[in-house]
Design an enzyme around this catalytic site. Structure first.
Site, PDB file in Angstrom:
ATOM      1  N   ARG A 397       0.792  -1.240   0.000  1.00 32.28           N
ATOM      2  CA  ARG A 397       0.000   0.000   0.000  1.00 32.28           C
ATOM      3  C   ARG A 397       0.818   1.281   0.000  1.00 32.28           C
ATOM      4  O   ARG A 397       0.380   2.279  -0.501  1.00 32.28           O
ATOM      5  CB  ARG A 397      -0.952   0.003   1.197  1.00 32.28           C
ATOM      6  CG  ARG A 397      -2.055  -0.991   0.988  1.00 32.28           C
ATOM      7  CD  ARG A 397      -3.143  -0.908   2.034  1.00 32.28           C
ATOM      8  NE  ARG A 397      -3.883  -2.149   1.972  1.00 32.28           N
ATOM      9  CZ  ARG A 397      -3.777  -3.137   2.834  1.00 32.28           C
ATOM     10  NH1 ARG A 397      -2.994  -3.023   3.878  1.00 32.28           N
ATOM     11  NH2 ARG A 397      -4.458  -4.250   2.681  1.00 32.28           N
ATOM     12  N   VAL A 398       2.008   1.247   0.585  1.00 32.30           N
ATOM     13  CA  VAL A 398       2.712   2.522   0.725  1.00 32.30           C
ATOM     14  C   VAL A 398       4.047   2.588  -0.017  1.00 32.30           C
ATOM     15  O   VAL A 398       4.540   3.679  -0.302  1.00 32.30           O
ATOM     16  CB  VAL A 398       2.948   2.858   2.212  1.00 32.30           C
ATOM     17  CG1 VAL A 398       1.671   3.199   2.898  1.00 32.30           C
ATOM     18  CG2 VAL A 398       3.649   1.733   2.919  1.00 32.30           C
TER      19      VAL A 398
END
Ligand SMILES: Nc1ncnc2c1ncn2[C@@H]1O[C@H](COP(=O)(O)OP(=O)(O)OP(=O)(O)O)[C@@H](O)[C@H]1O
Ligand SMILES: [Mg+2]
Length: 544
Positions: A397-398
């Site tokens: 996700r990051v």
């Protein structure tokens, strides 16, 4: 004098205590309590210490009278008079007038009447740079036979995670050297990425390759060097030894620390090991350095925690885990962070699933805590796709914020193409009846899978990864049979290693400014040169 008296009380005049006799002692509690009280008062107490006496030992849980100032999680020392050795334990249930504690050793060493001393400090660990290259147990003590370790500072193993103000968004990449991960699931320093899958699908191998890859990354930038901490929970001692051997063989042990609580060790130690390792790793994070921690695996820690909690008579919840099992993992993983003081701690927790069931209790908990997961699929593994990463179920996700532009450009459509390939793979058996569009997806998918396939213990440098993926995406592999792709890539890698031209340009491939200016011009030139001149001259009839 005191010792003799106690022995007479406990041994009932005999020389040794058998298991049956010790159980007998437990049952005759009322009569014993009078004797214990006598033994307690006869003992030569150190007035500065908080002291108690063991009343019963049942299933590894010790009930203690005394210890008026005991703290939750305090380190206790049991003087096992029957064996003449000191055994450590931890206070967990603080009742009115008594304390319940768990032991870090076998319960047969402790008998009613043994004296317990409080240490007035919660479980702590000595940490520092001296731990690099060593194997320690869940209490931070050396177990590799290389002598004791002199730590720099002693800290409690449970420390509060850094707050929001101390944190920074992820902006520096953490390269794993695994083509499928660095392209599709880029990780950043400070990220928490779960590795999840069934038994024997290559979970540990992904973590091991990531640690091995840090050797080249650390050489590139020594001031930003990554220190790796591997925690082995509930595994065989031989597996830990094997892991350490691989690290040593690839020259990776000097920047690594192994914390081991093997399957034969007590459940409380398996529960503590990840916290101890995290406290050790935080040394690097808090001193503006970088660390990577691998928890292998947290499902075994949860099982040890469940065992301890049930024995301590805490109420069971879903799948008999105590209600705070989510908190157990969240407070551990929250300690991974990218700090504005310059340090970072990246976490790679591992979870084992049964029959690929990601909706089990512990699996869903850790999925929701982490910043993404690498899902390893047993069917892909059986099909020979290694690492068996499922493109559809995996996500990061990051980390994409830290991925270099060149790789981002190449990886963009890759995930979609792989997902399409898996979708139509089932139709392959229809053979020539398929339409040309499906045939094209299948051919392309097969090609990409063979480019992304990778042996274990062989991390690939990011510039080589970019070169390989570019060769696939720009059509340089279209005239090659997918089965011959590994051979082609091997030749390409040998050539790049010896090519001065490539080494001059390759370091710039990671540079975003360079990429914005020159795009893939150099790679186009290089691959044309390799295919038209180098390969032709090697007279490789298989590829041409
Ligand atoms: N990339 C790879 N290429 C070839 N073989 C691999 C690869 N990754 C893993 N394997 C093989 O798969 C087997 C299992 O790997 P590994 O021990 O990493 O799995 P695991 O999921 O950690 O297993 P466990 O459930 O026992 O912890 C190993 O014997 C290894 O040889
Ligand atoms: Mg494993």
């Amino acid at each position: 004098m005191v010792k003799m008296k106690r022995n007479i009380i406990i041994n009932n005049g005999k020389n040794a205590i058998t298991g049956a006799e010790s159980r007998d002692l437990n049952q005759r509690s009322l009569k014993d309590y009078g004797l214990l009280k006598k033994s307690f008062f006869n003992f030569n107490f150190n007035k500065d210490l908080d002291t108690g006496v063991v009343v019963s030992v049942i299933d590894g849980v010790v009930s203690i009278k005394g210890l008026r100032n005991a703290k939750l999680g305090e380190l206790l020392k049991f003087q096992s008079l029957s064996r003449g050795k000191i055994i450590k334990g931890m206070a967990l249930n603080l009742n009115l007038g008594s304390v319940d504690a768990v032991l870090f050793d076998e319960e047969r060493y402790i008998l009613p009447g043994d004296i317990v001393e409080g240490s007035s400090k919660v479980i702590s660990v000595l940490r520092g740079k001296n731990l690099l290259g060593r194997i320690v147990n869940a209490l931070g003590e050396a177990v590799d036979g290389k002598g004791p370790i002199i730590g720099e500072e002693e800290v409690p193993i449970e420390i509060k995670a850094p707050g929001v103000v101390a944190r920074e968004p992820i902006r520096e990449s953490m390269l794993t050297g695994i083509k499928a991960v660095d392209s599709l699931l880029p990780l950043g320093r400070g990220q928490r990425e779960l590795i999840i899958g069934d038994r024997k699908v290559g979970k540990t191998s992904i973590a091991l390759d990531t640690i091995l890859n840090q050797k080249e990354e650390n050489k590139k930038n020594p001031s930003r060097a990554m220190h790796c901490i591997y925690v082995s929970i509930g595994q065989k001692r031989s597996s830990v030894k094997q892991f350490a051997k691989v690290l040593e063989r690839y020259d990776a042990l000097n920047y690594s620390i192994i914390v081991a609580a093997s399957a034969s060790e007590a459940a409380p130690l398996q529960f503590l090991a990840p916290f101890t390792a995290c406290a050790i790793a935080e040394y690097f994070r808090d001193n503006a350095m970088h660390a990577l921690i691998v928890y292998d695996d947290l499902s075994k820690q949860a099982i040890a925690f469940r065992q301890m909690s049930l024995l301590l008579r805490r109420p069971p919840g879903r799948e008999a885990y105590p209600g705070d099992v989510f908190y157990l993992h969240s407070r551990l993983l929250e300690r991974a962070a990218n700090l504005n003081s310059g340090g970072s701690l990246t976490a790679l927790p591992i979870i084992e699933t049964q029959e690929s069931d990601v909706s089990a209790y512990i699996a869903t908990n850790v999925i929701s805590i982490t910043d993404g997961q690498i899902f390893l699929d047993a069917t892909l593994f059986m099909d020979g796709i290694k690492p068996a990463i499922s493109a559809g179920l995996s996500v990061s996700r990051v980390g994409a914020a830290a991925q270099c532009l060149a790789m981002r450009k190449l990886a963009g459509p890759l995930k979609l193409e792989l997902a399409q390939y898996r979708e139509v793979l089932g139709f392959q058996k229809f053979g020539s009846d398929l339409d040309s569009a499906t045939m094209a997806i299948l051919k392309r998918g097969e090609l990409l899978v063979s480019v992304l396939n990778q042996d274990r213990n062989s991390p690939v440098l990011i510039q080589d990864q970019i070169l390989y993926l570019f060769s696939a995406r720009a059509g340089y592999l279209n005239d090659i049979d997918p089965k011959d792709v590994p051979d082609f890539l091997k030749r390409l890698s040998i050539f790049t290693k010896n090519s001065v031209l490539f080494s001059v340009h390759s370091s710039s491939l990671e540079n975003n400014d360079y990429f914005k200016k020159y795009k893939f011009k150099f790679l186009n030139f290089f691959l044309n040169y390799f295919k038209k001149i180098v390969l032709k001259n090697t007279n490789n009839s298989k590829l041409w």
